[in-house]
Design a protein around this motif. Sequence first.
Motif, PDB file in Angstrom:
ATOM      1  N   THR A 118      42.961  42.746  48.546  1.00 32.04           N
ATOM      2  CA  THR A 118      42.572  42.471  47.159  1.00 32.04           C
ATOM      3  C   THR A 118      41.256  41.704  47.063  1.00 32.04           C
ATOM      4  O   THR A 118      40.880  41.237  45.980  1.00 32.04           O
TER       5      THR A 118
ATOM      6  N   ALA B 150      38.986  42.828  44.296  1.00 32.26           N
ATOM      7  CA  ALA B 150      39.631  43.229  43.049  1.00 32.26           C
ATOM      8  C   ALA B 150      39.079  42.463  41.860  1.00 32.26           C
ATOM      9  O   ALA B 150      38.756  41.269  41.962  1.00 32.26           O
TER      10      ALA B 150
ATOM     11  N   ALA C  27      42.103  46.686  42.668  1.00 29.98           N
ATOM     12  CA  ALA C  27      42.550  47.228  43.951  1.00 29.98           C
ATOM     13  C   ALA C  27      43.827  48.019  43.697  1.00 29.98           C
ATOM     14  O   ALA C  27      44.741  47.537  43.031  1.00 29.98           O
TER      15      ALA C  27
ATOM     16  N   THR D 218      48.489  42.537  37.062  1.00 29.73           N
ATOM     17  CA  THR D 218      48.614  43.878  37.629  1.00 29.73           C
ATOM     18  C   THR D 218      48.866  44.897  36.519  1.00 29.73           C
ATOM     19  O   THR D 218      49.142  44.547  35.372  1.00 29.73           O
TER      20      THR D 218
ATOM     21  N   VAL E 169      45.818  45.937  41.114  1.00 24.95           N
ATOM     22  CA  VAL E 169      45.687  44.484  41.192  1.00 24.95           C
ATOM     23  C   VAL E 169      44.325  44.109  40.637  1.00 24.95           C
ATOM     24  O   VAL E 169      43.285  44.548  41.169  1.00 24.95           O
TER      25      VAL E 169
END
Length: 482
Positions: free
Chosen positions: A54, A57, A63, A108, A121
């Motif tokens: 991640t 992200a 991600a 998320t 994510v």
Amino acid sequence: MRLVLEAAVPGRRELVPLRQAAGRRLAEAITATTDWPPFARSGLDGFAVRSADTASASPSTPATLRVVSSVAAGELASAAVAPGTAVRIMTGGPVPPGADAVVMLEQTADAWVEGLPAVHVKRAAEPGQNIAPRGEEFRCGSVIAEPGTRLRPGHVALLGTFGYADVPVYARPRVAVLATGAELLPVEAALAPGCIRDSNSAMVAALVEQCGGEALVLARVPDEPEATARAIAEALAQSDLIITTGGVSVGDYDVIASLLRGIEPTAGAAESPSQVATGEAPAFVPAGTAPLQVQQSPAATGEPPAFVPAGTAPLQAQQSPAATGEAPAFVPADTAPLPDPALPQASRLLFNKVAMRPGSPTSAAVIDGKLLLALSGNPGACFVGFELFAKPAIQRLQGAGMNESLPKQVTAKLASPFDKGSPHERFVRTRLFSREGMLFADPLAFGKSSMMASIPEADGLIRLKASPEGTPADTIVDIILL
């Protein structure tokens, strides 16, 4: 106070069910039986991930990880977290192998990759994020609580966590309550001329129960040394502490005072207020001095003497009947006098009388290893004596430390003057109230030692130093909280 607390040694222990342990004091140290938590667990609902997956992200470029399993509290994941994957996890669930972070659900979004469940994510995770590692709170064998700890609901939760279904605590002290006085009537009895109902026994019993003891209210005894000595012997057999009321002043019928005067004082025993002020010798009997004998011998009565120390011989009268020309009164031929009633040989006086008002006759002794507190028969003085001496002793017997057993004190401003001076420290019943962030103490009326009307309303005891003059309003004073 120091002498009383040193004599009140915690002793009896017992195991109690966990659900009954709150409010009791531990008799031994309690340790963690495992690491806690016993495994790495999630601190919230979300996804267990590899933080490296991640690292880049963001909300605009999340991600995307394939979801390979789901784990709730009490379950184990069916798959480890491999690169590019995640496991749906609930609060308290064991973190699956391979994961080093948990991303909260709110960061998320659900997704699908090639027809399989996945998750976007939206924020980079740090290693260890939202994970409670094994042993974070306790390591196996570490001490949860020390002996003497008063168990609160939080302690009960910990004890349950580590499997303590039964808890070792100090037993509630059994406190014998013994009232003396021929004038005392049962509470349910009709008043008779010159008599009063025994209210002290019920009050002391309630105070005992209130501070964690078990009260054993014994039958009242008349102002007779023999009956009182026998009652104390019976109390010793069934209690950890004896509290007597009445019979501690200087009257002709004050039997408790008479019995205590026959005890050798312990080293460092306090003298009475009058002795301190005048320099006179203590009123107790010095070591090696036996009381005069006035009763029949055991041989004549066929009964053993009550509480006569081994090897103690009765003193003989100074003049014989022949010398005085008077016949002995009701003494059969060949009969030797009995010793005066006495307490057991293994007894020591802690103090006889205290420099305070009310309750100056308050006395204390150790009888066969058990503490005896002799309180005044006056209700107000009895109440004060209990709060200052008996309550701390009961706390100590339950395992409280010496300092923790002492009365709790605060300071307050005197709301109205107390005009009466005293040659000794005075403890005044008071009502407490707050005004604009300041605690005030308002002395209650009917505060004499023989009066009880103000006892139910008292929130504390004002401590006033000895002074020939009173104390003006607005003085900052110490308060013992009740």
